[in-house]
Design a protein around this motif. Sequence first.
Motif, PDB file in Angstrom:
ATOM      1  N   LYS A   1     -43.697 -12.464 -38.906  1.00 28.87           N
ATOM      2  CA  LYS A   1     -43.359 -11.052 -38.704  1.00 28.87           C
ATOM      3  C   LYS A   1     -42.316 -10.546 -39.691  1.00 28.87           C
ATOM      4  CE  LYS A   1     -43.718 -11.082 -33.651  1.00 28.87           C
ATOM      5  NZ  LYS A   1     -42.966 -10.626 -32.476  1.00 28.87           N
ATOM      6  N   GLY A   2     -41.404 -11.395 -40.084  1.00 24.58           N
ATOM      7  CA  GLY A   2     -40.326 -10.966 -40.973  1.00 24.58           C
ATOM      8  C   GLY A   2     -39.159 -11.916 -40.863  1.00 24.58           C
ATOM      9  N   GLY A   3     -37.987 -11.423 -41.228  1.00 23.44           N
ATOM     10  CA  GLY A   3     -36.821 -12.284 -41.153  1.00 23.44           C
ATOM     11  C   GLY A   3     -35.565 -11.598 -41.640  1.00 23.44           C
ATOM     12  N   TYR A   4     -34.569 -12.417 -41.865  1.00 27.63           N
ATOM     13  CA  TYR A   4     -33.265 -11.947 -42.311  1.00 27.63           C
ATOM     14  C   TYR A   4     -32.687 -13.029 -43.209  1.00 27.63           C
ATOM     15  CZ  TYR A   4     -28.650  -9.776 -41.974  1.00 27.63           C
ATOM     16  OH  TYR A   4     -27.460  -9.155 -42.260  1.00 27.63           O
ATOM     17  N   PHE A   5     -32.315 -12.639 -44.442  1.00 26.24           N
ATOM     18  CA  PHE A   5     -31.826 -13.628 -45.395  1.00 26.24           C
ATOM     19  C   PHE A   5     -30.773 -12.990 -46.293  1.00 26.24           C
ATOM     20  CE2 PHE A   5     -32.556 -15.706 -49.662  1.00 26.24           C
ATOM     21  CZ  PHE A   5     -31.892 -16.870 -49.355  1.00 26.24           C
ATOM     22  N   ASP A   6     -29.661 -13.641 -46.444  1.00 19.24           N
ATOM     23  CA  ASP A   6     -28.613 -13.232 -47.366  1.00 19.24           C
ATOM     24  C   ASP A   6     -28.155 -11.793 -47.119  1.00 19.24           C
ATOM     25  OD1 ASP A   6     -26.869 -13.923 -49.415  1.00 19.24           O
ATOM     26  OD2 ASP A   6     -28.198 -13.197 -50.998  1.00 19.24           O
ATOM     27  N   GLY A   7     -28.010 -11.446 -45.841  1.00 19.96           N
ATOM     28  CA  GLY A   7     -27.501 -10.132 -45.483  1.00 19.96           C
ATOM     29  C   GLY A   7     -28.507  -9.005 -45.538  1.00 19.96           C
ATOM     30  N   ALA A   8     -29.775  -9.321 -45.732  1.00 22.46           N
ATOM     31  CA  ALA A   8     -30.794  -8.270 -45.843  1.00 22.46           C
ATOM     32  C   ALA A   8     -32.022  -8.623 -45.009  1.00 22.46           C
ATOM     33  CB  ALA A   8     -31.200  -8.095 -47.300  1.00 22.46           C
ATOM     34  N   PRO A   9     -32.660  -7.604 -44.434  1.00 24.72           N
ATOM     35  CA  PRO A   9     -33.891  -7.855 -43.680  1.00 24.72           C
ATOM     36  C   PRO A   9     -35.037  -8.196 -44.619  1.00 24.72           C
ATOM     37  CG  PRO A   9     -33.425  -5.508 -43.754  1.00 24.72           C
ATOM     38  CD  PRO A   9     -32.264  -6.197 -44.405  1.00 24.72           C
ATOM     39  N   LEU A  10     -35.976  -8.994 -44.115  1.00 26.77           N
ATOM     40  CA  LEU A  10     -37.164  -9.365 -44.879  1.00 26.77           C
ATOM     41  C   LEU A  10     -38.406  -8.909 -44.131  1.00 26.77           C
ATOM     42  CD1 LEU A  10     -36.365 -13.097 -45.770  1.00 26.77           C
ATOM     43  CD2 LEU A  10     -36.138 -11.130 -47.272  1.00 26.77           C
ATOM     44  N   SER A  11     -39.353  -8.350 -44.850  1.00 19.98           N
ATOM     45  CA  SER A  11     -40.653  -8.047 -44.258  1.00 19.98           C
ATOM     46  C   SER A  11     -41.508  -9.315 -44.327  1.00 19.98           C
ATOM     47  CB  SER A  11     -41.329  -6.915 -45.030  1.00 19.98           C
ATOM     48  OG  SER A  11     -41.671  -7.361 -46.338  1.00 19.98           O
ATOM     49  N   ALA A  12     -42.674  -9.283 -43.709  1.00 14.90           N
ATOM     50  CA  ALA A  12     -43.572 -10.439 -43.755  1.00 14.90           C
ATOM     51  C   ALA A  12     -43.983 -10.734 -45.200  1.00 14.90           C
ATOM     52  CB  ALA A  12     -44.797 -10.189 -42.886  1.00 14.90           C
ATOM     53  N   ASP A  13     -44.220  -9.692 -45.998  1.00 12.62           N
ATOM     54  CA  ASP A  13     -44.586  -9.887 -47.407  1.00 12.62           C
ATOM     55  C   ASP A  13     -43.448 -10.536 -48.190  1.00 12.62           C
ATOM     56  OD1 ASP A  13     -47.109  -8.798 -47.059  1.00 12.62           O
ATOM     57  OD2 ASP A  13     -46.472  -6.775 -47.638  1.00 12.62           O
ATOM     58  N   GLU A  14     -42.228 -10.135 -47.884  1.00 13.30           N
ATOM     59  CA  GLU A  14     -41.080 -10.716 -48.573  1.00 13.30           C
ATOM     60  C   GLU A  14     -40.874 -12.178 -48.187  1.00 13.30           C
ATOM     61  OE1 GLU A  14     -38.299  -6.779 -49.285  1.00 13.30           O
ATOM     62  OE2 GLU A  14     -38.314  -7.710 -47.302  1.00 13.30           O
ATOM     63  N   VAL A  15     -41.194 -12.535 -46.963  1.00 12.14           N
ATOM     64  CA  VAL A  15     -41.126 -13.944 -46.557  1.00 12.14           C
ATOM     65  C   VAL A  15     -42.154 -14.741 -47.347  1.00 12.14           C
ATOM     66  CG1 VAL A  15     -41.433 -15.582 -44.661  1.00 12.14           C
ATOM     67  CG2 VAL A  15     -40.195 -13.451 -44.264  1.00 12.14           C
ATOM     68  N   ASN A  16     -43.353 -14.166 -47.540  1.00 16.27           N
ATOM     69  CA  ASN A  16     -44.373 -14.842 -48.348  1.00 16.27           C
ATOM     70  C   ASN A  16     -43.943 -14.955 -49.802  1.00 16.27           C
ATOM     71  OD1 ASN A  16     -46.322 -15.526 -46.407  1.00 16.27           O
ATOM     72  ND2 ASN A  16     -47.052 -13.421 -46.361  1.00 16.27           N
ATOM     73  N   LYS A  17     -43.251 -13.954 -50.330  1.00 19.48           N
ATOM     74  CA  LYS A  17     -42.724 -14.044 -51.701  1.00 19.48           C
ATOM     75  C   LYS A  17     -41.654 -15.120 -51.786  1.00 19.48           C
ATOM     76  CE  LYS A  17     -43.696  -9.300 -53.050  1.00 19.48           C
ATOM     77  NZ  LYS A  17     -43.136  -7.982 -53.339  1.00 19.48           N
ATOM     78  N   LEU A  18     -40.848 -15.229 -50.741  1.00 17.28           N
ATOM     79  CA  LEU A  18     -39.839 -16.283 -50.681  1.00 17.28           C
ATOM     80  C   LEU A  18     -40.510 -17.657 -50.721  1.00 17.28           C
ATOM     81  CD1 LEU A  18     -36.763 -16.855 -50.279  1.00 17.28           C
ATOM     82  CD2 LEU A  18     -37.212 -16.864 -47.834  1.00 17.28           C
ATOM     83  N   ALA A  19     -41.650 -17.767 -50.040  1.00 18.25           N
ATOM     84  CA  ALA A  19     -42.389 -19.031 -50.026  1.00 18.25           C
ATOM     85  C   ALA A  19     -42.989 -19.344 -51.398  1.00 18.25           C
ATOM     86  CB  ALA A  19     -43.492 -18.984 -48.967  1.00 18.25           C
ATOM     87  N   ASP A  20     -43.206 -18.319 -52.223  1.00 19.46           N
ATOM     88  CA  ASP A  20     -43.755 -18.541 -53.562  1.00 19.46           C
ATOM     89  C   ASP A  20     -42.727 -19.112 -54.534  1.00 19.46           C
ATOM     90  OD1 ASP A  20     -46.282 -17.639 -52.891  1.00 19.46           O
ATOM     91  OD2 ASP A  20     -45.860 -15.563 -53.477  1.00 19.46           O
TER      92      ASP A  20
END
Length: 171
Positions: free
Chosen positions: A104-123
């Motif tokens: 669904k999403g997340g929170y990293f380094d003081g900023a919210p993450l969308s599901a797409d951003e979590v997938n980019k993080l996984a890349d």
Amino acid sequence: MAQKEATVAELTKNFEDSAAVLLTEYRGLTVAELKELRNSIRQDAEYAVVKNTLSKIAANNAGITSLDEDLKGPSAIAFVHGDPVTVAKGLRAFAKAHPLLVIKGGYFDGAPLSADEVNKLADLESREVLLAKLAGAMKASMTKAAFVFNALPSKAVRTVDALREKQQSAA
């Protein structure tokens, strides 16, 4: 009531102590599949099925309000205490094998993450790989610098020798 307060306190501590928080929906997964997921990311994260209301309170206590919209339906949170990239990769790989898991999403380094951003993080590549690449680049630039510094004196010596030979041949 005391048990709920204790749960909120524990969740608040998890939110505060985590390097990142990744939110998933686990609707339809079996207990065995959830156990498999927990085991796959255990080294870097704690994966917990949570009550949405208590999680919202705990996240707000920790100063995170961006997860409020995503805390609907059956939710589970990966509290990352290791490498967030590794956990994101693990969740994405598990979601590919088990399509019922939804990131669904997340929170990293003081900023919210969308599901797409979590997938980019996984890349991204893992921290260790990135550090190794940086070390390799630094070593290469140091080798080039050493070559240049060694080349200057040898060029000067060759120039002096050439001048000496020219003077000797002229005399």
